[in-house]
Enzyme design. Structure first.
Site, PDB file in Angstrom:
ATOM      1  N   LYS A 180       0.832  -1.217   0.000  1.00 41.73           N
ATOM      2  CA  LYS A 180       0.000   0.000   0.000  1.00 41.73           C
ATOM      3  C   LYS A 180       0.859   1.255   0.000  1.00 41.73           C
ATOM      4  O   LYS A 180       0.577   2.209  -0.714  1.00 41.73           O
ATOM      5  CB  LYS A 180      -0.930  -0.007   1.215  1.00 41.73           C
ATOM      6  CG  LYS A 180      -1.946  -1.132   1.150  1.00 41.73           C
ATOM      7  CD  LYS A 180      -2.808  -1.198   2.379  1.00 41.73           C
ATOM      8  CE  LYS A 180      -2.064  -1.671   3.601  1.00 41.73           C
ATOM      9  NZ  LYS A 180      -1.519  -3.039   3.487  1.00 41.73           N
ATOM     10  N   SER A 181       1.916   1.253   0.827  1.00 36.05           N
ATOM     11  CA  SER A 181       2.778   2.442   0.871  1.00 36.05           C
ATOM     12  C   SER A 181       3.353   2.723  -0.511  1.00 36.05           C
ATOM     13  O   SER A 181       3.371   3.868  -0.975  1.00 36.05           O
ATOM     14  CB  SER A 181       3.938   2.218   1.846  1.00 36.05           C
ATOM     15  OG  SER A 181       3.490   2.236   3.155  1.00 36.05           O
TER      16      SER A 181
ATOM     17  N   LYS B 169      -2.866   5.547  15.578  1.00 39.82           N
ATOM     18  CA  LYS B 169      -3.178   4.851  14.322  1.00 39.82           C
ATOM     19  C   LYS B 169      -4.694   4.822  14.116  1.00 39.82           C
ATOM     20  O   LYS B 169      -5.409   5.599  14.737  1.00 39.82           O
ATOM     21  CB  LYS B 169      -2.559   3.452  14.341  1.00 39.82           C
ATOM     22  CG  LYS B 169      -1.028   3.475  14.399  1.00 39.82           C
ATOM     23  CD  LYS B 169      -0.428   4.017  13.108  1.00 39.82           C
ATOM     24  CE  LYS B 169       1.085   4.119  13.193  1.00 39.82           C
ATOM     25  NZ  LYS B 169       1.673   4.802  12.040  1.00 39.82           N
TER      26      LYS B 169
ATOM     27  N   ARG C 284      -6.381  -3.476  10.729  1.00 39.61           N
ATOM     28  CA  ARG C 284      -5.339  -4.403  11.211  1.00 39.61           C
ATOM     29  C   ARG C 284      -5.768  -5.151  12.470  1.00 39.61           C
ATOM     30  O   ARG C 284      -5.367  -6.286  12.702  1.00 39.61           O
ATOM     31  CB  ARG C 284      -4.027  -3.660  11.442  1.00 39.61           C
ATOM     32  CG  ARG C 284      -3.446  -3.101  10.152  1.00 39.61           C
ATOM     33  CD  ARG C 284      -1.999  -2.701  10.310  1.00 39.61           C
ATOM     34  NE  ARG C 284      -1.669  -1.586   9.451  1.00 39.61           N
ATOM     35  CZ  ARG C 284      -1.361  -1.707   8.167  1.00 39.61           C
ATOM     36  NH1 ARG C 284      -1.333  -2.875   7.590  1.00 39.61           N
ATOM     37  NH2 ARG C 284      -1.076  -0.631   7.450  1.00 39.61           N
TER      38      ARG C 284
ATOM     39  N   SER D 285       8.731   9.045  11.080  1.00 38.46           N
ATOM     40  CA  SER D 285       7.473   8.824  10.373  1.00 38.46           C
ATOM     41  C   SER D 285       7.675   9.036   8.885  1.00 38.46           C
ATOM     42  O   SER D 285       8.053  10.123   8.440  1.00 38.46           O
ATOM     43  CB  SER D 285       6.402   9.793  10.888  1.00 38.46           C
ATOM     44  OG  SER D 285       5.358   9.880   9.945  1.00 38.46           O
TER      45      SER D 285
ATOM     46  N   GLN E  36       5.384   9.128   6.770  1.00 40.56           N
ATOM     47  CA  GLN E  36       4.345  10.040   6.268  1.00 40.56           C
ATOM     48  C   GLN E  36       4.810  11.485   6.393  1.00 40.56           C
ATOM     49  O   GLN E  36       4.632  12.291   5.470  1.00 40.56           O
ATOM     50  CB  GLN E  36       3.043   9.818   7.029  1.00 40.56           C
ATOM     51  CG  GLN E  36       2.438   8.445   6.727  1.00 40.56           C
ATOM     52  CD  GLN E  36       1.153   8.178   7.471  1.00 40.56           C
ATOM     53  OE1 GLN E  36       0.777   8.934   8.371  1.00 40.56           O
ATOM     54  NE2 GLN E  36       0.475   7.106   7.121  1.00 40.56           N
TER      55      GLN E  36
ATOM     56  N   ASP F 190       3.311  -1.238  11.831  1.00 47.56           N
ATOM     57  CA  ASP F 190       1.978  -1.717  11.429  1.00 47.56           C
ATOM     58  C   ASP F 190       1.762  -3.195  11.780  1.00 47.56           C
ATOM     59  O   ASP F 190       0.637  -3.685  11.718  1.00 47.56           O
ATOM     60  CB  ASP F 190       1.784  -1.532   9.918  1.00 47.56           C
ATOM     61  CG  ASP F 190       1.709  -0.060   9.540  1.00 47.56           C
ATOM     62  OD1 ASP F 190       1.376   0.766  10.414  1.00 47.56           O
ATOM     63  OD2 ASP F 190       1.983   0.269   8.372  1.00 47.56           O
TER      64      ASP F 190
ATOM     65  N   ARG G 181       2.524   5.891  -3.343  1.00 46.60           N
ATOM     66  CA  ARG G 181       3.626   6.679  -3.909  1.00 46.60           C
ATOM     67  C   ARG G 181       3.680   6.547  -5.424  1.00 46.60           C
ATOM     68  O   ARG G 181       4.015   7.502  -6.126  1.00 46.60           O
ATOM     69  CB  ARG G 181       4.945   6.249  -3.260  1.00 46.60           C
ATOM     70  CG  ARG G 181       5.038   6.788  -1.815  1.00 46.60           C
ATOM     71  CD  ARG G 181       5.925   5.951  -0.948  1.00 46.60           C
ATOM     72  NE  ARG G 181       6.141   6.510   0.380  1.00 46.60           N
ATOM     73  CZ  ARG G 181       5.291   6.347   1.418  1.00 46.60           C
ATOM     74  NH1 ARG G 181       4.159   5.682   1.272  1.00 46.60           N
ATOM     75  NH2 ARG G 181       5.574   6.886   2.602  1.00 46.60           N
TER      76      ARG G 181
ATOM     77  N   GLY H 235      -4.591   7.893   6.325  1.00 49.07           N
ATOM     78  CA  GLY H 235      -3.642   8.859   6.872  1.00 49.07           C
ATOM     79  C   GLY H 235      -2.533   9.163   5.880  1.00 49.07           C
ATOM     80  O   GLY H 235      -2.057  10.298   5.774  1.00 49.07           O
TER      81      GLY H 235
HETATM   82  C1  S3P Z   1       3.049   4.765   6.118  1.00 47.17           C
HETATM   83  C2  S3P Z   1       3.814   5.081   7.205  1.00 47.17           C
HETATM   84  C3  S3P Z   1       3.522   4.618   8.571  1.00 47.17           C
HETATM   85  C4  S3P Z   1       2.529   3.475   8.580  1.00 47.17           C
HETATM   86  C5  S3P Z   1       1.381   3.696   7.648  1.00 47.17           C
HETATM   87  C6  S3P Z   1       1.877   3.886   6.232  1.00 47.17           C
HETATM   88  C7  S3P Z   1       3.436   5.302   4.800  1.00 47.17           C
HETATM   89  O1  S3P Z   1       2.999   5.698   9.294  1.00 47.17           O
HETATM   90  O2  S3P Z   1       2.047   3.262   9.904  1.00 47.17           O
HETATM   91  O3  S3P Z   1       0.511   2.577   7.690  1.00 47.17           O
HETATM   92  O4  S3P Z   1       2.975   4.783   3.772  1.00 47.17           O
HETATM   93  O5  S3P Z   1       4.214   6.254   4.764  1.00 47.17           O
HETATM   94  P1  S3P Z   1       3.995   6.723  10.049  1.00 47.17           P
HETATM   95  O6  S3P Z   1       4.977   7.184   9.057  1.00 47.17           O
HETATM   96  O7  S3P Z   1       3.141   7.856  10.536  1.00 47.17           O
HETATM   97  O8  S3P Z   1       4.581   5.910  11.154  1.00 47.17           O
END
Ligand code: S3P
Length: 437
Positions: free
Chosen positions: A24-25, A346, A393, A167, A169, A319, A29, A96
């Site tokens: 997913k990450s 989360k 999750r 993080s 994100q 995660d 992107r 998020g």
């Molecule tokens: C993610 C970063 C993580 C993770 C989230 C996905 C991302 O969060 O928990 O499920 O895709 O960058 P954080 O960077 O806030 O820890």
């Protein structure tokens, strides 16, 4: 009406092979950076979870065209760039990652945006991105650092920023802001968070540099033109994690999970499997669009050792903590999870929600400010109705736990698994899990 899923113990072991769905990450992107190439690219193996579809829909609203040419392959066409009316509202759903990454990109556009989301997302903290974006000159207002976020697009200036929390994100948000800012933007982290943005931006030939110096892990980025290139997405280790743990704790299991991304910033779970002395193997390593990937074979392990999660490993498995908590219930002794306070931010307050549910199941778990401690108890024998708090999750972790509970379990709001992993039950069925209906 919140849906309920009734589930119970299985009497057979899990067996067979599955291909794990896309990360997913990396999928978020691929859409975001792909949309900034001003070209036509093929994205192979994109996640069809609702979170990634939220990102895709936003870019559609921004004038990027896409067409699925097979179930998970699509052509993304951003030849006309991203454009918008003067005022636009974007719905980030439950995601998020969508919210935080896009706030960086939207801050330097020539239009104004409002970001909104569902009930759970609207409770999550956004100060972590709003604060540094304001240092770059962004014009952002919010509801006490929560959604809705209103952004007035304007030009930004590069900064040097030490992220107080590891993080990806936050880091990726600032990289997206830095892609349009004057001068260089440098982000420092004390502990390295997942680096998919860095890897993909390098692959698309952005002006980016990353590494480690005496101050910490750095990412330096300048205004860049990205080169349109096809992107293939590896399988998601966070999704594989549910199957890895299920294979390890269910007697007579032996499964192969294929095509799992094993980027070292994500493989904390593999280190914990080593600590817990799980019987597993990593096979067929290869590189796909600059990301490492492999097949993981997991066998049932009778004598699981207790483990400790703390310090630098935490961002590498953040995660996976809900499903690793399930693994801890089967260990021979006390497992400790600490330095993980961000779990409280989360999709639910995962420290509180896991402790509540495990207590309902008669498990020995002690809540701490930054984690919990679990004493393993081989046999779980308690009927329970568990709340997911619409946290995907938790829903999947509780499902795996139900497969070893002597008594029937009900999981409330189980449908929330669709935000990340709509294929979950089909894959469980494929490895002969008889509790799927
Ligand atoms: C993610 C970063 C993580 C993770 C989230 C996905 C991302 O969060 O928990 O499920 O895709 O960058 P954080 O960077 O806030 O820890």
């Amino acid at each position: 009406m919140v849906n309920e899923y009734k589930t119970k113990k299985i009497n057979n072991g899990l067996s067979g092979e599955i291909i794990i769905p896309p990360d997913k990450s990396v999928s978020h992107r691929a859409i975001i950076f792909g949309a900034l190439t001003n070209g036509k690219i093929k994205i192979k193996n994109l996640s069809k979870g609702q979170d990634c579809l939220s990102t895709l829909k936003i870019f559609e609203k921004l004038g990027v065209k896409y067409e699925f040419i097979s179930d998970r392959d699509l052509i993304l066409n951003s030849s006309n760039g991203i454009t918008s009316n003067k005022e636009m509202t974007f719905d980030c759903g439950n995601s998020g990652t969508t919210t935080r990454l896009l706030s960086g990109l939207l801050s330097w556009q020539n239009f104004n945006s409002t970001l909104i989301g569902d009930e759970s997302l609207s409770k999550r903290p956004m100060k972590r991105v709003i604060e540094p974006l304001k240092l770059m000159g962004a014009d952002i207002s919010s509801n006490d650092n929560k959604l809705p976020i209103k952004i007035k697009g304007k030009s930004l200036k590069g900064i040097e920023y030490f992220s107080p929390i590891p993080s990806a994100q936050v880091k990726s948000c600032l990289m997206l802001a830095g892609l349009g800012a004057q001068d260089e933007t440098t982000i420092y982290e004390k502990t390295l968070s997942r680096n998919h943005s860095e890897i993909m931006l390098k692959y698309l030939e952005a002006d980016i540099e990353y590494g480690k110096d005496e101050k910490g892990f750095y990412t330096k980025i300048k205004k860049s033109k990205l080169t349109p290139k096809d992107i293939e997405i590896v399988g998601d280790i966070s999704s594989a994690a549910f199957f890895m743990v299920a294979g390890a704790i269910i007697p007579n299991s032996s499964i192969i999970i294929k095509n799992v991304g094993i980027n070292p910033t994500r493989t904390g779970i593999i280190d914990i499997f080593k600590q817990a002395k799980i019987n597993f193997e990593i096979l067929n390593q290869k590189t796909v669009s600059n990301e490492l990937c492999a097949d993981i074979k997991v066998n049932y392990t009778k004598n699981i050792q207790p483990f400790k999660i703390e310090g630098d490993i935490v961002p590498r498995l953040i995660d996976e903590i809900p499903i690793l908590a399930v693994l801890a219930t089967q260990a021979q002794g006390k497992s400790i999870i600490k330095d993980a306070k961000d779990l409280r931010n989360k999709e639910s307050d995962r420290i509180k929600t896991i402790c509540e549910s495990f207590k309902q199941l008669g498990l020995e778990i002690e809540e701490k400010d930054d984690g919990f401690e679990i004493v393993g108890k081989k046999i779980i024998d308690k009927k329970a109705t568990l709340e997911t708090h619409l946290d995907h999750r938790l829903a999947m972790s509780y499902f795996v736990l139900s497969l070893i509970n002597e008594k029937e379990m009900i999981i409330k709001g189980f449908d929330c698994i669709n935000t990340s992993f709509p294929e979950f039950l089909d894959l469980m069925k494929k490895i002969k899990c008889t509790s799927c209906h």
